[in-house]
Design a protein around this motif. Sequence first.
Motif, PDB file in Angstrom:
ATOM      1  N   SER A  17       0.833  -1.204   0.000  1.00 47.86           N
ATOM      2  CA  SER A  17       0.000   0.000   0.000  1.00 47.86           C
ATOM      3  C   SER A  17       0.869   1.256   0.000  1.00 47.86           C
ATOM      4  CB  SER A  17      -0.897   0.030   1.252  1.00 47.86           C
ATOM      5  OG  SER A  17      -1.772  -1.067   1.281  1.00 47.86           O
ATOM      6  N   LEU A  18       0.314   2.311  -0.541  1.00 51.86           N
ATOM      7  CA  LEU A  18       0.901   3.646  -0.482  1.00 51.86           C
ATOM      8  C   LEU A  18      -0.226   4.645  -0.346  1.00 51.86           C
ATOM      9  CD1 LEU A  18       3.627   3.734  -3.309  1.00 51.86           C
ATOM     10  CD2 LEU A  18       4.050   3.878  -0.838  1.00 51.86           C
ATOM     11  N   ARG A  19       0.065   5.786   0.269  1.00 50.84           N
ATOM     12  CA  ARG A  19      -0.888   6.884   0.297  1.00 50.84           C
ATOM     13  C   ARG A  19      -0.234   8.113  -0.320  1.00 50.84           C
ATOM     14  NH1 ARG A  19      -3.832  10.100   5.257  1.00 50.84           N
ATOM     15  NH2 ARG A  19      -1.731  10.974   5.486  1.00 50.84           N
ATOM     16  N   LEU A  20      -0.848   8.585  -1.383  1.00 51.77           N
ATOM     17  CA  LEU A  20      -0.384   9.802  -2.032  1.00 51.77           C
ATOM     18  C   LEU A  20      -1.131  11.005  -1.457  1.00 51.77           C
ATOM     19  CD1 LEU A  20      -0.252   8.672  -5.771  1.00 51.77           C
ATOM     20  CD2 LEU A  20       1.462   8.388  -3.965  1.00 51.77           C
ATOM     21  N   SER A  21      -0.437  12.115  -1.381  1.00 47.94           N
ATOM     22  CA  SER A  21      -1.033  13.362  -0.916  1.00 47.94           C
ATOM     23  C   SER A  21      -0.893  14.427  -1.995  1.00 47.94           C
ATOM     24  CB  SER A  21      -0.339  13.848   0.354  1.00 47.94           C
ATOM     25  OG  SER A  21      -0.458  12.917   1.397  1.00 47.94           O
ATOM     26  N   CYS A  22      -1.860  15.310  -2.040  1.00 47.93           N
ATOM     27  CA  CYS A  22      -1.825  16.452  -2.953  1.00 47.93           C
ATOM     28  C   CYS A  22      -2.169  17.693  -2.138  1.00 47.93           C
ATOM     29  CB  CYS A  22      -2.803  16.267  -4.095  1.00 47.93           C
ATOM     30  SG  CYS A  22      -2.996  17.725  -5.153  1.00 47.93           S
ATOM     31  N   ALA A  23      -1.161  18.496  -1.851  1.00 48.85           N
ATOM     32  CA  ALA A  23      -1.371  19.728  -1.107  1.00 48.85           C
ATOM     33  C   ALA A  23      -1.742  20.841  -2.075  1.00 48.85           C
ATOM     34  CB  ALA A  23      -0.116  20.089  -0.334  1.00 48.85           C
ATOM     35  N   ALA A  24      -2.898  21.449  -1.859  1.00 47.86           N
ATOM     36  CA  ALA A  24      -3.409  22.478  -2.759  1.00 47.86           C
ATOM     37  C   ALA A  24      -3.318  23.856  -2.110  1.00 47.86           C
ATOM     38  CB  ALA A  24      -4.851  22.178  -3.123  1.00 47.86           C
ATOM     39  N   SER A  25      -2.938  24.852  -2.886  1.00 50.03           N
ATOM     40  CA  SER A  25      -2.852  26.209  -2.365  1.00 50.03           C
ATOM     41  C   SER A  25      -3.131  27.210  -3.477  1.00 50.03           C
ATOM     42  CB  SER A  25      -1.462  26.468  -1.761  1.00 50.03           C
ATOM     43  OG  SER A  25      -0.461  26.338  -2.744  1.00 50.03           O
ATOM     44  N   GLY A  26      -3.376  28.428  -3.091  1.00 49.75           N
ATOM     45  CA  GLY A  26      -3.547  29.495  -4.070  1.00 49.75           C
ATOM     46  C   GLY A  26      -4.957  30.021  -4.188  1.00 49.75           C
ATOM     47  N   ARG A  27      -5.928  29.291  -3.715  1.00 54.12           N
ATOM     48  CA  ARG A  27      -7.307  29.754  -3.730  1.00 54.12           C
ATOM     49  C   ARG A  27      -8.171  28.820  -2.888  1.00 54.12           C
ATOM     50  NH1 ARG A  27      -8.501  30.139  -9.843  1.00 54.12           N
ATOM     51  NH2 ARG A  27      -6.506  31.196  -9.577  1.00 54.12           N
ATOM     52  N   THR A  28      -9.435  29.171  -2.790  1.00 51.07           N
ATOM     53  CA  THR A  28     -10.393  28.331  -2.091  1.00 51.07           C
ATOM     54  C   THR A  28     -10.870  27.248  -3.036  1.00 51.07           C
ATOM     55  OG1 THR A  28     -11.110  30.202  -0.741  1.00 51.07           O
ATOM     56  CG2 THR A  28     -12.558  28.283  -0.844  1.00 51.07           C
ATOM     57  N   PHE A  29     -10.760  26.003  -2.601  1.00 52.15           N
ATOM     58  CA  PHE A  29     -11.030  24.890  -3.499  1.00 52.15           C
ATOM     59  C   PHE A  29     -12.415  24.279  -3.319  1.00 52.15           C
ATOM     60  CE2 PHE A  29      -7.143  24.301  -5.817  1.00 52.15           C
ATOM     61  CZ  PHE A  29      -6.214  24.979  -5.066  1.00 52.15           C
ATOM     62  N   SER A  30     -13.282  24.908  -2.569  1.00 54.82           N
ATOM     63  CA  SER A  30     -14.576  24.316  -2.261  1.00 54.82           C
ATOM     64  C   SER A  30     -15.415  24.050  -3.504  1.00 54.82           C
ATOM     65  CB  SER A  30     -15.347  25.203  -1.284  1.00 54.82           C
ATOM     66  OG  SER A  30     -15.492  26.502  -1.833  1.00 54.82           O
TER      67      SER A  30
END
Length: 123
Positions: A17-30
């Motif tokens: 198993s692996l868990r990938l992460s995606c950190a998002a920035s720069g605006r509101t992603f809702s």
Amino acid sequence: QVQLVESGGGLVQAGGSLRLSCAASGRTFSSYYMGWFRQAPGKEREFVAAIRWSGGITDYADSVKGRFTVSRDNAKNTVYLQMNSLKPEDTAVYYCAAVLRKRAVVADEYDYWGQGTQVTVSS
């Protein structure tokens, strides 16, 4: 400026198993739909999974259903891809992507992309 940064890739044995992460920035992603794609050498980029940031909707490619789970943490502005029962054919560069207000499973429909993280599954 939207920025997506993937992490968590690596080398794992088949069945692992692996868990990938995606950190998002720069605006509101809702209002965004967040996707995971992958590209193996010599192949086209293919859809893996996606989630509506506000919740309630997820999509998966048939090849990963039952093995991969996409989720998000609003407090951390991060999207995850939990990958279980990995197979050698899952070996690829995995990309995180974002599109505004559109439920999309095609790469061309996404507006923003991360740099990718390598996942290698050994047999």
